[in-house]
Design an enzyme around this catalytic site. Structure first.
Site: not given
Ligand code: NAP
Length: 246
Positions: A147, A169
């Site tokens: 991020s 985070y």
């Molecule tokens: N959204 C943003 O603006 C943003 C920006 C920068 C970076 N990111 C990064 O992008 C990545 C994806 O995030 P997202 O925004 O798509 O969030 P999200 O929709 O909340 O998805 C997160 C995913 O990670 C899974 N997860 C969490 N803990 C886990 C575990 N112990 N084992 C396996 N899977 C697990 C969740 O599964 P469950 O459904 O079971 O909870 C879900 O599938 C993350 O690393 C986040 O930090 C996001």
């Protein structure tokens, strides 16, 4: 060309699901990693209905037994892994409204532990379990989904004061970037490339859908790092518009 095999952790929704969709549309076999069998199977089924070769793989990045079982299954069924996307991530404080998150002086240590368990330790555990399979690929790629909030340069730069100061985070993503550098150094003499990616602020469950970008836009940056050519970078921090300063 042989069909590439890509494993995406946390691929049942959000940016991970969209990354699986892009790589699947590109003709790859996508292994939809998810800790929930129900959600993972649903996501893989939805991708399969679109004509994508998608298969659910049970994978909780905080659970050693599930990681080991996933690696054994991938080895048995595919014999190798070409792409590992370490996407699964959490924020233990409310990222939808950073103003309500506790300042560093009031963060409970357990929140930091929880963030690091998934966002950092989980990446080490999954990467180490999958590396023997990645070494069997002619062009292994590891993408660590970081991020902009992990950038110390941005945090201390002119716009730093306006950035969300989410200690659990942000520091976990800074540590994830350090992992990227460490693995890239170890693997420098191999075809495997290891990079961090900043997908940008995307509307997902992680931030209560407050992001200004779509998950597909974020996924496109990740997919780009997953298919880097042999002349592409390793040990880099990549965003849509170029490199992020560490
Ligand atoms: N959204 C943003 O603006 C943003 C920006 C920068 C970076 N990111 C990064 O992008 C990545 C994806 O995030 P997202 O925004 O798509 O969030 P999200 O929709 O909340 O998805 C997160 C995913 O990670 C899974 N997860 C969490 N803990 C886990 C575990 N112990 N084992 C396996 N899977 C697990 C969740 O599964 P469950 O459904 O079971 O909870 C879900 O599938 C993350 O690393 C986040 O930090 C996001």
């Amino acid at each position: 060309m042989t069909t590439r095999i890509a494993l995406i952790t946390g691929a049942n929704k959000g940016i991970g699901l969209e990354t699986a969709r892009i790589l699947g549309r590109d003709g790859m076999t996508v292994l939809v990693g998810a800790r929930s069998a129900d959600l993972g199977e649903k996501a893989a089924d939805a991708l399969a209905e679109e004509g994508i070769d998608a298969r659910f793989v049970h994978l909780d990045v905080t659970d050693a037994a599930s990681i080991q079982a996933a690696a054994e299954r991938i080895g048995d069924e595919h014999g190798r892994l070409d792409i590992l996307i370490n996407n699964a991530g959490i924020t233990p404080t409310d990222a939808s409204d950073p103003a309500t998150s506790p300042p560093p002086s009031r963060v409970a240590p357990d929140l930091v532990r929880t963030a690091f368990e998934t966002n950092v330790v989980g990446v080490v555990a999954v990467t180490n379990a999958m590396l023997p399979l990645l070494r069997r690929s002619p062009a292994g790629r590891i993408v660590n989904v970081s991020s902009n909030l992990g950038s110390l340069t941005q945090a201390t730069g002119p716009s730093g004061a306006a950035r969300p100061n989410l200690l659990p985070y942000n520091t976990s993503k800074t540590a994830l970037n350090a992992l990227t550098v460490a693995y890239a150094k170890e693997l420098a003499g191999t075809p495997i490339k290891v990079n961090s990616v900043a997908p940008g602020f995307c509307a997902t469950d992680l931030n209560g859908h407050t992001g200004s970008r779509t998950p597909a836009q974020g996924a496109a940056v990740i997919a780009g790092a997953a298919v880097l050519g042999d002349d592409g970078p390793t040990g880099s921090y990549i965003a849509e518009d170029g490199r992020v300063p560490w």
